[in-house]
Design a protein around this motif. Structure first.
Motif: not given
Ligand code: FES
Length: 238
Positions: A49-52, A55-58, A70-73
Motif C-alpha cells: 500500500c506504499i504511497v509517496k 517525497g517520502r514513502h509511507v 498531495e499523495v502519489e499512488s
C-alpha cells in the motif's frame, strides 16, 4: 465540510483519524494492499500500500490522512516499488500458480497480474516447508505464506483460539500451528472459523472443494483485483 487531500491529483475527502487507504476506499479509489483488512488494525507488513507523500514513502494503511497532502499512488514509480515487493514475496516462498488450488482467487497472483510483474527478478529461496494435511476439513500449505498474519489475527482476536503464530525472524520466519505436535488436527480449529476463510493466498485450503469452480471462472479470472476490491461485497474480505 470534511478535510481533503489529493490522491494522484484528485481530491479525496476524509474524516479525522481515517488513514489514506481508508479514505481512498471510501471515495472509491483503489490502493493495492495485501495485509490490510477492514476488520483489523493496520498490520504494516506487506508494504504493497506504499504511497509517496512530500517525497517520502509511507504505508497508506497506517498513515492518517492530512489536510492538503498531495499523495502519489498510481504512478510508474510507486507501481515499480510494488512490483519489487511482489517479486520478493514470490521468491521467498514456493508459489507455483499453475498447480495451486487458489489460482484465480489469490490476491498475490492477482496483484502480480495487475501490476504487470513479468519475472521473479530475484533468485528463488525454495524453502523447505512440508504441508499439514492432518485436519479432516482443511489443508495447510505453508509454501505460500506471505506473513500477513491475517490467520493469526483472526484466530486470536475473532475466533478466540490462537491457533496460528509466526516464529523466527528474517528468512527463517514461518507460520506455525500452536499445538505441541504442530499439527492442525491437534487443535480445535474449525473450517467455519474466520481464520479458515481469510487467507489471501493459498495457505489455508478447504478440502474437497478445490476445483468446484473451474480455473478460468474464478474471481480474479473474471475481473482484475483493482475492480474486485472496490465492489461493496468485497469490503469485508478483500
Ligand atoms: Fe499496508 Fe500491507 S496493506 S502494509
Amino acid at each position: 465540510m470534511s478535510a481533503t487531500f489529493l490522491l494522484d491529483g484528485q481530491p479525496v475527502s476524509f474524516e479525522p483519524g481515517q488513514t489514506i487507504l481508508e479514505a481512498a476506499r471510501a471515495a472509491g479509489r483503489y490502493i493495492p494492499h495485501l495485509c490490510w483488512h477492514p476488520d483489523f488494525p493496520p498490520h504494516g507488513s506487506c508494504k504493497l500500500c506504499i504511497v509517496k507523500v512530500a517525497g517520502r514513502h509511507v504505508s497508506s494503511c497506517a498513515m492518517p490522512a492530512k489536510e492538503g497532502w498531495e499523495v502519489e499512488s498510481d504512478t510508474p514509480e510507486m507501481n515499480g516499488e510494488r512490483r519489487a515487493l511482489l517479486q520478493m514475496l514470490f521468491v521467498e516462498g514456493n508459489h507455483f500458480c499453475p498447480s495451486c488450488e487458489k489460482s484465480g482467487n489469490c490476491q498475490l497472483q492477482a496483484l502480480a497480474y495487475d501490476l504487470e510483474m513479468m519475472t521473479p527478478r530475484f533468485n528463488h529461496f525454495f524453502p523447505d516447508r512440508p504441508v499439514d494435511a492432518s485436519h479432516p476439513d482443511v489443508l495447510l500449505d505453508f509454501n505460500r505464506c506471505i506473513y500477513c498474519e491475517l490467520c493469526v489475527r483472526a484466530s486470536r482476536d475473532k475466533d478466540g483460539k490462537g491457533i496460528f503464530a509466526l516464529t523466527n525472524r528474517g528468512i527463517h520466519k514461518h507460520l506455525v500451528v500452536n499445538a505441541e505436535s504442530g499439527r492442525l488436527a491437534d487443535t480445535d480449529f474449525s473450517a467455519d472459523d474466520m481464520a479458515a476463510n481469510i487467507c489471501p493466498v493459498g495457505v489455508i485450503l478447504h478440502k474437497r472443494v478445490g476445483f468446484a469452480v473451474p480455473i478460468g471462472q474464478r474471481t480474479y479470472d473474471e475481473a482484475p483485483i483493482h475492480l474486485v476490491a472496490m465492489r461493496p461485497e468485497a469490503a469485508g474480505d478483500d
